[in-house]
Design a protein around this motif. Structure first.
Motif, PDB file in Angstrom:
ATOM      1  N   UNK A 180       0.826  -1.207   0.000  1.00  0.00           N
ATOM      2  CA  UNK A 180       0.000   0.000   0.000  1.00  0.00           C
ATOM      3  C   UNK A 180       0.861   1.259   0.000  1.00  0.00           C
ATOM      4  N   UNK A 181       2.008   1.222   0.678  1.00  0.00           N
ATOM      5  CA  UNK A 181       2.908   2.382   0.662  1.00  0.00           C
ATOM      6  C   UNK A 181       3.527   2.554  -0.717  1.00  0.00           C
ATOM      7  N   UNK A 182       3.873   1.463  -1.391  1.00  0.00           N
ATOM      8  CA  UNK A 182       4.437   1.536  -2.738  1.00  0.00           C
ATOM      9  C   UNK A 182       3.449   2.116  -3.731  1.00  0.00           C
ATOM     10  N   UNK A 183       2.160   1.824  -3.535  1.00  0.00           N
ATOM     11  CA  UNK A 183       1.125   2.247  -4.472  1.00  0.00           C
ATOM     12  C   UNK A 183       0.620   3.661  -4.201  1.00  0.00           C
ATOM     13  N   UNK A 184       0.984   4.225  -3.081  1.00  0.00           N
ATOM     14  CA  UNK A 184       0.531   5.579  -2.727  1.00  0.00           C
ATOM     15  C   UNK A 184       1.086   6.588  -3.733  1.00  0.00           C
ATOM     16  N   UNK A 185       0.204   7.389  -4.299  1.00  0.00           N
ATOM     17  CA  UNK A 185       0.623   8.408  -5.276  1.00  0.00           C
ATOM     18  C   UNK A 185       1.145   9.626  -4.526  1.00  0.00           C
ATOM     19  N   UNK A 186       2.324  10.074  -4.941  1.00  0.00           N
ATOM     20  CA  UNK A 186       2.983  11.220  -4.318  1.00  0.00           C
ATOM     21  C   UNK A 186       3.229  12.261  -5.403  1.00  0.00           C
ATOM     22  N   UNK A 187       2.840  13.507  -5.129  1.00  0.00           N
ATOM     23  CA  UNK A 187       3.064  14.609  -6.063  1.00  0.00           C
ATOM     24  C   UNK A 187       4.318  15.357  -5.624  1.00  0.00           C
ATOM     25  N   UNK A 188       5.252  15.537  -6.558  1.00  0.00           N
ATOM     26  CA  UNK A 188       6.483  16.263  -6.267  1.00  0.00           C
ATOM     27  C   UNK A 188       6.714  17.297  -7.357  1.00  0.00           C
ATOM     28  N   UNK A 189       7.437  18.336  -6.998  1.00  0.00           N
ATOM     29  CA  UNK A 189       7.799  19.380  -7.959  1.00  0.00           C
ATOM     30  C   UNK A 189       9.184  19.104  -8.509  1.00  0.00           C
ATOM     31  N   UNK A 190       9.319  19.287  -9.800  1.00  0.00           N
ATOM     32  CA  UNK A 190      10.597  19.172 -10.488  1.00  0.00           C
ATOM     33  C   UNK A 190      10.820  20.442 -11.291  1.00  0.00           C
ATOM     34  N   UNK A 191      12.070  20.721 -11.582  1.00  0.00           N
ATOM     35  CA  UNK A 191      12.410  21.830 -12.472  1.00  0.00           C
ATOM     36  C   UNK A 191      12.981  21.223 -13.740  1.00  0.00           C
TER      37      UNK A 191
END
Length: 90
Positions: A5-16
């Protein structure tokens, strides 16, 4: 090791990428592996993402990153960047 479940959690991150800030949503497992590939190749996460971005064609960036990670895993992720089809100058 993280749970499924932790692997499948969607995480939004900022990139440049190319001087522009963008947000990318990926499952945590893909973020961890992308960071690992960047470290193995001596690249920043932003630089590796920019290389994927430059070679993605019409695909959205999140999908292109997932495909890149899967292909890197399938062919040996510790290869040099020059062997991947992605060039640091892209």
């Amino acid at each position: 090791m993280a749970t499924d479940s932790a692997n499948a959690r969607v995480v939004k991150r900022s990139l440049v990428i190319a001087g522009h800030r963008t947000s990318v949503s990926l499952e945590d497992a893909f973020w961890r592996r992308l960071r690992g590939i960047a470290d193995e190749r001596g690249l920043s996460l932003n630089r590796l993402a920019a290389m994927v971005d430059a070679s993605r064609g019409g695909a959205n960036l999140s999908s292109a990153i997932r495909v890149f990670v899967l292909e890197a895993e399938g062919s040996g992720s510790s290869r040099a960047a020059g062997d991947s089809g992605l060039r640091p100058d892209q």
